[in-house]
Enzyme design. Structure first.
Site, PDB file in Angstrom:
ATOM      1  N   THR A 283       1.794 -11.165  -5.743  1.00 11.69           N
ATOM      2  CA  THR A 283       1.998 -10.251  -4.015  1.00 11.69           C
ATOM      3  C   THR A 283       2.523 -11.774  -2.785  1.00 11.69           C
ATOM      4  O   THR A 283       0.948 -13.157  -3.373  1.00 11.69           O
ATOM      5  CB  THR A 283       1.040  -9.654  -3.765  1.00 11.69           C
TER       6      THR A 283
ATOM      7  N   LEU B 256      -5.806 -11.619  -1.630  1.00 11.35           N
ATOM      8  CA  LEU B 256      -3.875 -11.118  -2.714  1.00 11.35           C
ATOM      9  C   LEU B 256      -3.320 -11.707  -4.208  1.00 11.35           C
ATOM     10  O   LEU B 256      -3.889 -12.365  -4.302  1.00 11.35           O
ATOM     11  CB  LEU B 256      -3.229 -12.156  -1.810  1.00 11.35           C
ATOM     12  N   ASP B 257      -2.771 -10.374  -4.775  1.00 14.68           N
ATOM     13  CA  ASP B 257      -2.985 -10.454  -6.268  1.00 14.68           C
ATOM     14  C   ASP B 257      -1.925 -11.701  -6.079  1.00 14.68           C
ATOM     15  O   ASP B 257      -1.008 -12.540  -5.919  1.00 14.68           O
ATOM     16  CB  ASP B 257      -2.003  -9.290  -6.748  1.00 14.68           C
ATOM     17  N   TYR B 258      -2.239 -13.094  -7.470  1.00 17.46           N
ATOM     18  CA  TYR B 258      -1.391 -14.065  -7.774  1.00 17.46           C
ATOM     19  C   TYR B 258       0.111 -13.992  -7.383  1.00 17.46           C
ATOM     20  O   TYR B 258       1.359 -14.572  -7.214  1.00 17.46           O
ATOM     21  CB  TYR B 258      -1.789 -14.252  -9.698  1.00 17.46           C
TER      22      TYR B 258
ATOM     23  N   HIS C 235      -5.709  -3.884  -7.535  1.00 13.30           N
ATOM     24  CA  HIS C 235      -4.521  -3.478  -7.950  1.00 13.30           C
ATOM     25  C   HIS C 235      -4.031  -2.255  -7.504  1.00 13.30           C
ATOM     26  O   HIS C 235      -3.533  -1.905  -8.123  1.00 13.30           O
ATOM     27  CB  HIS C 235      -4.290  -3.773  -9.912  1.00 13.30           C
TER      28      HIS C 235
END
Length: 286
Positions: A138, A134-136, A221
């Site tokens: 998110t 998971l993105d930073y 992304h």
């Protein structure tokens, strides 16, 4: 050595160096520096043979990631995590926004897992590790493997698209009620389905939409790029945004809300949902 993850390379239009192609294909190696270190330590095999950074990937190869069996030292990050499901094989935890899943930093979810999860009693127990990213910025649900076998099995489920992920986002501008975004990312096919749940008017942004998202592929992304591509960027996104429509100090309004899959060992159907963060609810009353 212990086999951790396997990746099957699809047909490629042209050869690409392993150190370029391999970035992001393994959940536990999200960075280019981590990949290069694994290659240098002879932990990346291509078609059963140790690889080099100079190796070109041409298509249809099998790439394997191993870990050294003597891997007892690991940093421990004292950070309390919310555990939504756990057994001897796997766990599902909530990742708050604003923290890395893994990487070279000390303050990561990866380094906090042993402090929060119960040690597996199974013979193939290993250090718990995330099996996807998971993105930073998110928030949301993160799936963790606790044994070597479960890490391999969960990665196969992801590879075979047998784990369904649902996200919620707040998007800017007028939107269709539903649709799909079929747009390649980094020359790889990428598909996202979306459904607008609620829309409110906004003095600054015109319209804000609560959108349910179903990514059918897992590109880096992907959701952020796809929504930006149709002119409806995610609120708070500072990388993919429309001029003068950047919201500061509130973070990214993207939340991994549901994970659904069949447990690879118990065969139980598991569906875990994490409610929307408070910042979403402040915009949408229902």
């Amino acid at each position: 050595m212990i086999l951790v993850e396997t990746h099957k390379v699809p047909p490629l239009d042209k050869p690409i160096r392993l150190q370029e192609y391999g970035v992001g294909i393994f959940a536990s190696l999200p960075t280019k520096s981590g990949l290069k270190k694994a290659i240098k330590n002879n932990l990346i095999f291509v078609n059963g043979k140790p690889s080099t950074t100079a190796l070109f990937i041409k298509g249809n190869e099998t790439i394997e990631l191993f870990q050294a069996e003597d891997n007892t030292f690991k940093k421990h990050f004292n950070f309390p995590l919310e555990i939504l499901f756990e057994d001897d094989y796997l766990a599902i935890i909530y990742k708050p926004a604003g923290i890395l899943v893994s990487g070279n930093s000390f303050a990561t979810i990866d380094n906090a897992l042993t402090q929060n999860l119960q040690k597996s009693t199974l013979p193939t127990a290993t250090r718990p590790r995330p099996v996807h990213r998971l993105d930073y910025p998110t928030s949301g649900l993160l799936l963790i493997g606790k044994t070597t076998e479960s890490i391999i099995s969960l990665n196969k489920l992801f590879e075979q698209k047998e784990i369904q992920k649902t996200y919620h986002a707040v998007c800017i501008g007028k939107m269709k009620r539903n649709g799909e975004i079929d747009l390649p990312i980094d020359d790889k096919n990428a598909l996202t389905l979306f459904e607008v749940i609620q829309t409110v008017t906004s003095p600054r942004f015109g319209h804000l939409n609560l959108v349910k998202l179903h990514p059918k592929t897992g590109r880096k992304h992907q959701l952020r790029k796809h929504l930006f591509s149709i002119g409806n960027p995610i609120l708070g996104d500072k990388e993919y945004f429309l001029e003068d429509l950047v919201l500061h100090r509130k973070g990214l309004f993207l939340h991994a809300s549901t994970l659904s899959f069949t447990h690879p060992f118990s065969k139980e159907k598991i569906t875990i949902t994490k409610e929307l963060p408070k910042k979403f609810k402040k915009i949408f009353s229902q």
